[in-house]
Write an enzyme that holds these catalytic residues in place. Structure first.
Site, PDB file in Angstrom:
ATOM      1  CG  ASP A   1      -2.041   1.022   1.091  1.00  0.00           C
ATOM      2  OD1 ASP A   1      -2.556   1.195  -0.027  1.00  0.00           O
ATOM      3  OD2 ASP A   1      -2.401   1.636   2.098  1.00  0.00           O
TER       4      ASP A   1
ATOM      5  CD  GLU B   1      -5.454   2.832  -0.018  1.00  0.00           C
ATOM      6  OE1 GLU B   1      -4.678   2.177  -0.742  1.00  0.00           O
ATOM      7  OE2 GLU B   1      -5.318   2.940   1.214  1.00  0.00           O
TER       8      GLU B   1
ATOM      9  CG  ASP C   1      -5.192  -0.146   3.870  1.00  0.00           C
ATOM     10  OD1 ASP C   1      -5.301  -1.346   4.176  1.00  0.00           O
ATOM     11  OD2 ASP C   1      -4.192   0.534   4.161  1.00  0.00           O
TER      12      ASP C   1
ATOM     13  CE  LYS D   1      -2.601   2.492   7.340  1.00  0.00           C
ATOM     14  NZ  LYS D   1      -3.822   2.924   6.632  1.00  0.00           N
TER      15      LYS D   1
ATOM     16  CD  GLU E   1      -6.938  12.943   4.175  1.00  0.00           C
ATOM     17  OE1 GLU E   1      -6.451  13.809   3.425  1.00  0.00           O
ATOM     18  OE2 GLU E   1      -7.262  11.804   3.788  1.00  0.00           O
TER      19      GLU E   1
END
Length: 401
Positions: A117, A190, A222, A242, A347
């Protein structure tokens, strides 16, 4: 191109797409098919009827055999499928091999050999730098010189629809580390690509070799536990935060299907080292969409990704690491310059300090148990019909601990 198959207006699964997947009829073994409109075309049955070459690739629960056959097989197969679906003279023979997608089960499209990734969005990397390292330069010195990435866990890559169990782990507490379920479960929207043709040990793959090795693209979520990540990621990067789940979409969009969606990527300054230079423009005019419980919260644009797929592939192999059929390489979170273009909740809510307000009156800083996340994507260009990727969906289940 026009097809005799009924394709609904605005469908992302026209004859210019034809993504591959693995499906099964109820009570039958999985096999390979392609999506066309709201139907799936059974390639094993086509081959059995003598309309398509070599049934051994398609009467399988995985795309790996077909992917390993290489470009000299992929291209004529695609050309043949387009002919079968556009030439009316084949309709009577092909139509019995079509089934409604709603009537079949979709499975993991390929066996994942390895998973990498990346961290290729300047906007995402800048946002996370400001959140996790306030007062410091957002981008670390190496970021603009190479595609930063981490080596993930192939065994945790799961197909769309697989429940995501809230993970537990260590996180920072007021008096030191504490253990328990993550309180900051997040998504990362993604785009990933899967390797078909292997490469030789010790032989780097140049950016110009991308088409010779890469079979197609999938959507990726992810999933991330941000509080666990913040405690564990220095100095070696993500691990348990993750490795509990990475979801992918059920359809693999062929590389050729996206040719008309190519756009120039952002200018790279400083100029990359020679092995990362790419003659072909490999930005992709693809817009992703993130929904939580049916409410759209973001539409990240892939066209702005700083590091491109051929650069990611070249960097992965420049040390002599070799490619294997089924290697999955994901872009990293796709984020744009605007708030509603950010590809993760960390974010969108600025690490929980600015919660999202959903239309149903609830708010979210991070995901709650029972939340369903859906990520979709469409490739667009002025001269093509839209190309869809199929949704990647996951519902959060509570931690068993």
């Amino acid at each position: 191109m026009s097809t005799w198959v009924p394709v609904p207006e605005g469908s992302g699964f026209g004859v210019n797409n034809l993504p591959y997947g693995v499906f099964s009829q109820r009570g039958e073994l999985p096999r390979v098919g392609v999506a066309i409109g709201e139907l799936v075309l059974d390639l094993a049955e086509l081959a059995n009827a003598g309309l398509l070459a070599d049934r051994r690739w398609f009467a399988s629960g995985s795309l790996n055999g077909f992917m390993a056959a290489g470009r000299t097989v992929w291209q004529p197969t695609r050309d043949r499928l387009i002919t079968l679906l556009t030439d009316m003279s084949y309709r009577d023979e092909v139509e019995p091999c079509l089934s409604p997608v709603a009537d079949v089960d979709l499975h993991m499209p390929f066996e994942v050999s390895d998973y990498v990734d990346f961290y290729s969005s300047r906007e995402h990397a800048t946002n996370l730098g400001r959140i996790l390292r306030p007062g410091s330069e957002p981008l670390l010195p190496n970021w603009s010189h190479l595609p930063v990435g981490y080596h993930g866990r192939a065994g945790s890559v799961v197909p769309s629809g697989t429940p995501v169990v809230r993970p537990s782990g260590q996180r920072r507490g007021d008096q030191g580390p504490v253990f328990g379920p993550t309180t900051k479960l997040d998504v990362e929207a993604e785009l990933g690509f899967v390797v078909g043709t292997p490469s030789a040990q010790g032989q780097p793959v140049p950016t110009s070799g991308f088409r010779d090795h890469v079979f197609g693209f999938v959507l990726v979520n992810d999933w991330s536990a941000r509080d666990i990540q913040a405690w564990e990621y220095q100095p070696l990067g993500p691990f348990l935060s993750k490795s509990f789940a990475t979801s992918i979409s059920p359809w693999v969009v062929p590389v050729e299907a996206l040719d008309a969606a190519h756009v120039p990527p952002p200018e790279q300054d400083p100029e990359p080292l020679p092995y990362l230079r790419c003659a072909e423009p490999w930005g992709l005019d693809v817009t992703l969409e993130i929904s939580i419980n049916g409410h759209v919260v973001s539409r990240p644009p892939f066209a702005g990704m700083y590091w491109t797929p051929p650069q990611q592939l070249a960097h992965t192999t420049v040390n002599g690491a070799w490619l294997r059929t089924g290697d999955l390489l994901a872009s990293g979170t796709v984020s744009g310059a605007e708030r509603d273009e950010r590809g993760s909740l960390i974010e969108l809510t600025w690490n929980g300090n600015e919660p999202l307000e959903l239309p149903d009156g609830t708010t979210r800083a991070f995901l709650e148990d029972g939340d369903t996340v859906r990520i979709s994507a469409t490739a667009t260009a002025s001269d093509i019909t839209p190309i869809g990727f199929g949704d990647v969906v996951g519902t959060v289940y509570p931690s068993p601990s």
